[in-house]
Write an enzyme that holds these catalytic residues in place. Structure first.
Site, PDB file in Angstrom:
ATOM      1  N   PRO A  66       0.789  -1.229   0.000  1.00  0.00           N
ATOM      2  CA  PRO A  66       0.000   0.000   0.000  1.00  0.00           C
ATOM      3  C   PRO A  66       0.825   1.285   0.000  1.00  0.00           C
ATOM      4  O   PRO A  66       0.278   2.379   0.177  1.00  0.00           O
ATOM      5  CB  PRO A  66      -0.790  -0.115   1.295  1.00  0.00           C
ATOM      6  CG  PRO A  66       0.166  -0.778   2.234  1.00  0.00           C
ATOM      7  CD  PRO A  66       0.925  -1.780   1.381  1.00  0.00           C
ATOM      8  N   TYR A  67       2.160   1.194  -0.183  1.00  0.00           N
ATOM      9  CA  TYR A  67       2.981   2.410  -0.127  1.00  0.00           C
ATOM     10  C   TYR A  67       2.521   3.436  -1.158  1.00  0.00           C
ATOM     11  O   TYR A  67       2.224   4.591  -0.822  1.00  0.00           O
ATOM     12  CB  TYR A  67       4.457   2.077  -0.346  1.00  0.00           C
ATOM     13  CG  TYR A  67       5.327   3.308  -0.376  1.00  0.00           C
ATOM     14  CD1 TYR A  67       5.716   3.946   0.804  1.00  0.00           C
ATOM     15  CD2 TYR A  67       5.740   3.859  -1.591  1.00  0.00           C
ATOM     16  CE1 TYR A  67       6.491   5.090   0.770  1.00  0.00           C
ATOM     17  CE2 TYR A  67       6.517   5.006  -1.622  1.00  0.00           C
ATOM     18  CZ  TYR A  67       6.890   5.616  -0.445  1.00  0.00           C
ATOM     19  OH  TYR A  67       7.654   6.760  -0.481  1.00  0.00           O
ATOM     20  N   GLY A  68       2.469   3.035  -2.440  1.00  0.00           N
ATOM     21  CA  GLY A  68       2.074   3.970  -3.483  1.00  0.00           C
ATOM     22  C   GLY A  68       0.700   4.578  -3.252  1.00  0.00           C
ATOM     23  O   GLY A  68       0.539   5.805  -3.281  1.00  0.00           O
ATOM     24  N   SER A  79      -0.885   4.933  -0.504  1.00  0.00           N
ATOM     25  CA  SER A  79      -0.888   5.808   0.683  1.00  0.00           C
ATOM     26  C   SER A  79      -0.380   7.198   0.316  1.00  0.00           C
ATOM     27  O   SER A  79      -0.849   8.205   0.864  1.00  0.00           O
ATOM     28  CB  SER A  79      -0.040   5.196   1.801  1.00  0.00           C
ATOM     29  OG  SER A  79       1.357   5.289   1.541  1.00  0.00           O
TER      30      SER A  79
END
Length: 244
Positions: A138-140, A142
């Site tokens: 979920p980094y991108g 987020s």
């Protein structure tokens, strides 16, 4: 960014999640500048509203907070699992850190900025390609949340003297988080100091009427007049080139 602000004469409260080699190095490098009395290192969990209240109070005790740089994040050192194979605990930790780590402290510090009629919120983001890259959630996503939120904040704070802008490096930087990833032949790394010139401009009085921007630090050229500099570096309404 901490060292750049100190060199420019700012009083800085630097927040880390824990004592680490990086926090120790930051303090050591700050001590080598004529700025030792202008930095306070504090530690806490920005996912915790109780910790954020404490940190906001400690920062205010060091001087009025006129600028907040939201850089808290759990990064991804290379591609991760597919979304349906991800560990739920790790997923939640990243989402909460990357989103709550910016939102909670901001909501606590903005009222003081509004009362003084001046304030700068700078949210650190990533390249547009990273936001939708396979195996980077979920980094991108987020960071996409952070960017959408920044635009909303900019609109809601319009006319108050408080601005909200996004700043991103424009490629992978030579920090431990990026360098630790799987090596890619020919991959280029930006010096993390690339963030400093646009950050100092955002901190200046000259940026007062500019809000809702998305500044690509790699495209920021101090040699250009301001209008041209912004035309080149503000990617809020276009896709920016990115070093991979």
């Amino acid at each position: 960014m901490v060292l750049g602000l100190l060199r420019a004469g700012a009083r800085v409260t630097a927040i880390a999640s824990r004592v680490s080699a990086q926090s120790d190095e930051t303090l050591a490098r700050a001590a080598s500048l004529p700025a030792g009395e202008r930095i306070a290192m504090r530690f806490g969990d920005l996912r915790s509203i109780e910790d954020c209240r404490r940190l906001a109070g400690e920062a205010a005790g060091f001087g009025p907070v006129d600028m907040l740089v939201n850089n808290a994040a759990i990064p991804m050192a290379g591609a991760g699992p597919r979304f349906f194979e991800a560990d739920v605990g790790s997923w939640h930790a990243m989402v909460r850190t990357n989103i709550d780590g910016s939102v909670l402290l901001t909501t606590l510090l903005v009222p003081g900025m509004l009362a003084r009629g001046v304030g700068r919120i700078v949210n650190i983001s990533t390249g547009a390609a990273t936001m939708v890259r396979a195996r980077y959630s979920p980094y991108g996503p987020s960071k996409a949340f952070i960017e959408a939120m920044t635009r909303i904040w900019a609109d809601e704070l319009a006319g108050t003297g408080v601005t909200a802008n996004v700043l991103l490096p424009g490629g992978a930087v030579d920090t431990a988080a990026d360098v630790a990833g799987a090596p890619t032949p020919g991959r280029q790394f930006l010096d993390a100091a690339v963030m400093v010139p646009p950050l100092l401009w955002l901190a200046s009085a000259e940026s007062q009427s500019h809000t809702g921007l998305r500044l690509n630090a790699r495209l920021w050229d101090e040699a250009l007049p301001l209008a041209q500099r912004l035309a080149q570096a503000d990617t809020s309404r276009r896709t920016e080139p990115c070093i991979m």
